[in-house]
Design a protein around this motif. Sequence first.
Motif, PDB file in Angstrom:
ATOM      1  N   UNK A 130       0.794  -1.220   0.000  1.00 18.04           N
ATOM      2  CA  UNK A 130       0.000   0.000   0.000  1.00 18.04           C
ATOM      3  C   UNK A 130       0.831   1.277   0.000  1.00 18.04           C
ATOM      4  N   UNK A 131       1.952   1.270   0.600  1.00 20.00           N
ATOM      5  CA  UNK A 131       2.733   2.498   0.769  1.00 20.00           C
ATOM      6  C   UNK A 131       3.724   2.721  -0.368  1.00 20.00           C
ATOM      7  N   UNK A 132       3.363   2.302  -1.568  1.00 22.59           N
ATOM      8  CA  UNK A 132       4.279   2.462  -2.701  1.00 22.59           C
ATOM      9  C   UNK A 132       5.512   1.598  -2.578  1.00 22.59           C
ATOM     10  N   UNK A 133       5.371   0.455  -1.919  1.00 20.59           N
ATOM     11  CA  UNK A 133       6.502  -0.433  -1.675  1.00 20.59           C
ATOM     12  C   UNK A 133       6.929  -1.226  -2.894  1.00 20.59           C
ATOM     13  N   UNK A 134       7.908  -2.066  -2.693  1.00 15.40           N
ATOM     14  CA  UNK A 134       8.506  -2.802  -3.795  1.00 15.40           C
ATOM     15  C   UNK A 134       7.607  -3.895  -4.363  1.00 15.40           C
ATOM     16  N   UNK A 135       6.625  -4.355  -3.634  1.00 13.03           N
ATOM     17  CA  UNK A 135       5.733  -5.387  -4.160  1.00 13.03           C
ATOM     18  C   UNK A 135       5.053  -4.904  -5.430  1.00 13.03           C
ATOM     19  N   UNK A 136       4.487  -3.725  -5.383  1.00 14.28           N
ATOM     20  CA  UNK A 136       3.811  -3.146  -6.548  1.00 14.28           C
ATOM     21  C   UNK A 136       4.821  -2.878  -7.652  1.00 14.28           C
ATOM     22  N   UNK A 137       5.932  -2.283  -7.279  1.00 14.08           N
ATOM     23  CA  UNK A 137       6.974  -1.926  -8.249  1.00 14.08           C
ATOM     24  C   UNK A 137       7.491  -3.149  -8.996  1.00 14.08           C
ATOM     25  N   UNK A 138       7.802  -4.210  -8.288  1.00 15.84           N
ATOM     26  CA  UNK A 138       8.338  -5.416  -8.920  1.00 15.84           C
ATOM     27  C   UNK A 138       7.289  -6.110  -9.788  1.00 15.84           C
ATOM     28  N   UNK A 139       6.052  -6.102  -9.346  1.00 14.81           N
ATOM     29  CA  UNK A 139       4.983  -6.728 -10.125  1.00 14.81           C
ATOM     30  C   UNK A 139       4.797  -6.030 -11.468  1.00 14.81           C
ATOM     31  N   UNK A 140       4.756  -4.730 -11.439  1.00 16.77           N
ATOM     32  CA  UNK A 140       4.591  -3.955 -12.671  1.00 16.77           C
ATOM     33  C   UNK A 140       5.830  -4.096 -13.560  1.00 16.77           C
ATOM     34  N   UNK A 141       6.995  -4.082 -12.960  1.00 14.34           N
ATOM     35  CA  UNK A 141       8.240  -4.176 -13.723  1.00 14.34           C
ATOM     36  C   UNK A 141       8.341  -5.503 -14.468  1.00 14.34           C
ATOM     37  N   UNK A 142       8.096  -6.623 -13.793  1.00  8.95           N
ATOM     38  CA  UNK A 142       8.222  -7.908 -14.485  1.00  8.95           C
ATOM     39  C   UNK A 142       7.164  -8.051 -15.578  1.00  8.95           C
ATOM     40  N   UNK A 143       5.995  -7.482 -15.360  1.00 12.35           N
ATOM     41  CA  UNK A 143       4.958  -7.538 -16.409  1.00 12.35           C
ATOM     42  C   UNK A 143       5.387  -6.708 -17.612  1.00 12.35           C
ATOM     43  N   UNK A 144       5.959  -5.528 -17.365  1.00 14.38           N
ATOM     44  CA  UNK A 144       6.389  -4.672 -18.475  1.00 14.38           C
ATOM     45  C   UNK A 144       7.558  -5.281 -19.244  1.00 14.38           C
ATOM     46  N   UNK A 145       8.276  -6.200 -18.617  1.00 13.79           N
ATOM     47  CA  UNK A 145       9.386  -6.885 -19.283  1.00 13.79           C
ATOM     48  C   UNK A 145       8.930  -8.160 -19.997  1.00 13.79           C
ATOM     49  N   UNK A 146       7.622  -8.399 -20.010  1.00 18.36           N
ATOM     50  CA  UNK A 146       7.084  -9.513 -20.785  1.00 18.36           C
ATOM     51  C   UNK A 146       6.761 -10.773 -20.014  1.00 18.36           C
ATOM     52  N   UNK A 147       6.977 -10.795 -18.714  1.00 19.65           N
ATOM     53  CA  UNK A 147       6.648 -11.981 -17.926  1.00 19.65           C
ATOM     54  C   UNK A 147       5.134 -12.106 -17.852  1.00 19.65           C
ATOM     55  N   UNK A 148       4.626 -13.276 -18.244  1.00 21.17           N
ATOM     56  CA  UNK A 148       3.185 -13.461 -18.279  1.00 21.17           C
ATOM     57  C   UNK A 148       2.670 -14.417 -17.213  1.00 21.17           C
ATOM     58  N   UNK A 149       3.531 -15.307 -16.726  1.00 24.15           N
ATOM     59  CA  UNK A 149       3.124 -16.270 -15.695  1.00 24.15           C
ATOM     60  C   UNK A 149       3.684 -15.817 -14.355  1.00 24.15           C
ATOM     61  N   UNK A 150       2.830 -15.823 -13.347  1.00 27.04           N
ATOM     62  CA  UNK A 150       3.235 -15.319 -12.040  1.00 27.04           C
ATOM     63  C   UNK A 150       2.747 -16.255 -10.944  1.00 27.04           C
ATOM     64  N   UNK A 151       3.665 -16.651 -10.086  1.00 36.61           N
ATOM     65  CA  UNK A 151       3.323 -17.382  -8.871  1.00 36.61           C
ATOM     66  C   UNK A 151       3.516 -16.399  -7.724  1.00 36.61           C
ATOM     67  N   UNK A 152       2.481 -16.209  -6.927  1.00 38.52           N
ATOM     68  CA  UNK A 152       2.570 -15.323  -5.772  1.00 38.52           C
ATOM     69  C   UNK A 152       2.692 -16.204  -4.537  1.00 38.52           C
ATOM     70  N   UNK A 153       3.879 -16.211  -3.939  1.00 35.98           N
ATOM     71  CA  UNK A 153       4.129 -16.985  -2.728  1.00 35.98           C
ATOM     72  C   UNK A 153       3.935 -16.058  -1.536  1.00 35.98           C
ATOM     73  N   UNK A 207      -3.966  -8.637  -3.908  1.00 38.21           N
ATOM     74  CA  UNK A 207      -2.934  -8.815  -4.931  1.00 38.21           C
ATOM     75  C   UNK A 207      -3.570  -9.308  -6.231  1.00 38.21           C
ATOM     76  N   UNK A 208      -4.540 -10.205  -6.142  1.00 42.48           N
ATOM     77  CA  UNK A 208      -5.216 -10.707  -7.333  1.00 42.48           C
ATOM     78  C   UNK A 208      -5.873  -9.599  -8.134  1.00 42.48           C
ATOM     79  N   UNK A 209      -6.523  -8.700  -7.450  1.00 49.24           N
ATOM     80  CA  UNK A 209      -7.147  -7.557  -8.109  1.00 49.24           C
ATOM     81  C   UNK A 209      -6.096  -6.665  -8.769  1.00 49.24           C
ATOM     82  N   UNK A 210      -4.998  -6.446  -8.071  1.00 43.05           N
ATOM     83  CA  UNK A 210      -3.935  -5.595  -8.602  1.00 43.05           C
ATOM     84  C   UNK A 210      -3.270  -6.210  -9.829  1.00 43.05           C
ATOM     85  N   UNK A 211      -2.922  -7.489  -9.775  1.00 43.82           N
ATOM     86  CA  UNK A 211      -2.213  -8.094 -10.913  1.00 43.82           C
ATOM     87  C   UNK A 211      -3.100  -8.149 -12.152  1.00 43.82           C
TER      88      UNK A 211
END
Length: 127
Positions: free
Chosen positions: A28-51, A72-76
């Motif tokens: 929620x606080x602009x942390x790395x979870x959001x940043x990394x999720x968006x970054x890997x998607x923008x680099x073409x990663x299409x399959x995601x496992x959220x542990x 997280x499901x809503x966000x991804x």
Amino acid sequence: NMISGAAQADAAVLVIDGSTGEFESGFHAGGQTVEHTVLVRSLGVQQLIVAINKMDNVGYSQERYEEIKKEVGSFVKRAGYKPEDVTFVPVSGFKGENLLERKDEALKKWYCGPTLVELIDKLHPPV
């Protein structure tokens, strides 16, 4: 480097801290979870496992798992991932829980899905 690794990846495992307060600060606080999720998607990663890690810190709470999974499901989905290409798994890396096998009775009471390694084995190979 996270970027160079993600640029070559066909799939990603996003490890989220499920501890109370820690998930919120990373998401929620602009942390790395959001940043990394968006970054890997923008680099073409299409399959995601959220542990969802550190579930032992919350007593393997199904309610906590479902709360994080929903957010997280809503966000991804908004980030461009197809729901069928995103899977979630509760784990405890420290205790080794649900990495290769489920041992803890508190988790076994409500989670009967695949382990993290089983999810990795089910990823679709690149075309």
